[in-house]
Enzyme design. Structure first.
Site, PDB file in Angstrom:
ATOM      1  N   SER A  90      -2.605   4.133  11.795  1.00  0.00           N
ATOM      2  CA  SER A  90      -2.612   3.454  10.498  1.00  0.00           C
ATOM      3  C   SER A  90      -1.629   2.293  10.398  1.00  0.00           C
ATOM      4  O   SER A  90      -1.780   1.433   9.535  1.00  0.00           O
ATOM      5  CB  SER A  90      -2.344   4.447   9.364  1.00  0.00           C
ATOM      6  OG  SER A  90      -1.002   4.871   9.377  1.00  0.00           O
TER       7      SER A  90
ATOM      8  N   LYS B 283       4.389   4.229   6.079  1.00  0.00           N
ATOM      9  CA  LYS B 283       3.577   3.156   5.487  1.00  0.00           C
ATOM     10  C   LYS B 283       4.484   2.011   5.063  1.00  0.00           C
ATOM     11  O   LYS B 283       5.698   2.127   5.000  1.00  0.00           O
ATOM     12  CB  LYS B 283       2.808   3.662   4.254  1.00  0.00           C
ATOM     13  CG  LYS B 283       1.934   4.880   4.494  1.00  0.00           C
ATOM     14  CD  LYS B 283       0.762   4.584   5.380  1.00  0.00           C
ATOM     15  CE  LYS B 283      -0.045   5.862   5.601  1.00  0.00           C
ATOM     16  NZ  LYS B 283      -0.920   5.799   6.729  1.00  0.00           N
TER      17      LYS B 283
END
Length: 186
Positions: free
Chosen positions: A39, A89
């Site tokens: 990701s 993230k």
């Protein structure tokens, strides 16, 4: 016999000090974590080992584009070997801002297009950000750099990240050695 007892006591005290120091460093200063998944490609890759800076956010607030580590929400979390799952993230939306992603994949912050070099491709799935998301005073909107292969704030199971849930900031890549170095945030 007296010297042996003295040596055992001295070694025990030394080990206790080392263990206490290690505990304090891991709890309050930094910890190692490993990237699982793609990701955050191309910034971070599967199996990269990082040191997470846990002290910076004690003295300053997270900034836009910081790469943060936070636990996956317990009410939805799955666990491996009884350990909580942590996500890595990038912060996109800051407290008090309104975040929205349009049909063309543009990210808007307070109605203006966000200029940022981190997303690899056009966003195909806006998720809950297809409608305006107003962040609270202690909330952040996060996304993976690999926008079309990331479970992030666009998903209801991740949602907005509260300030108190942020473990720290990804600071240093220690493995693989050929990529060793401080991570770029801004």
């Amino acid at each position: 016999m007296k010297n042996i007892l003295k040596e055992i006591l001295s070694t025990s005290i030394y080990l206790l000090v080392v263990l206490c120091a290690a505990y304090l460093i891991i709890t309050y200063v930094g910890q190692r974590t490993q990237v699982s998944g793609s990701s955050m490609e191309t910034t971070l890759s599967e199996n990269d080992n990082l040191i997470v800076d846990k002290i910076t956010y004690r003295f300053s607030d997270p900034q836009r584009f910081d790469i943060i580590v936070f636990p996956y929400k317990p009410e939805f979390a799955y666990y491996t070997d009884s350990k909580p799952v942590y996500y890595i993230k990038r912060i996109i939306g800051m407290p008090g801002e309104t975040v929205q992603i349009d049909e063309q994949g543009n990210i808007f912050i307070n109605g203006e297009i966000l200029e940022e070099p981190y997303g690899r491709e056009v966003i195909m799935y806006a998720g809950r950000a297809s409608e305006p998301i107003v962040l609270g005073d202690d909330e952040y909107f996060v996304m993976g750099d690999n926008r079309n292969n990331s479970s992030d704030s666009r998903e209801p199971s991740v949602g907005n990240i509260k300030r108190e849930d942020i473990i720290g900031r990804a600071w240093l890549r220690i493995w693989p050695f050929n990529k060793f170095g401080i991570l770029k945030h801004q």
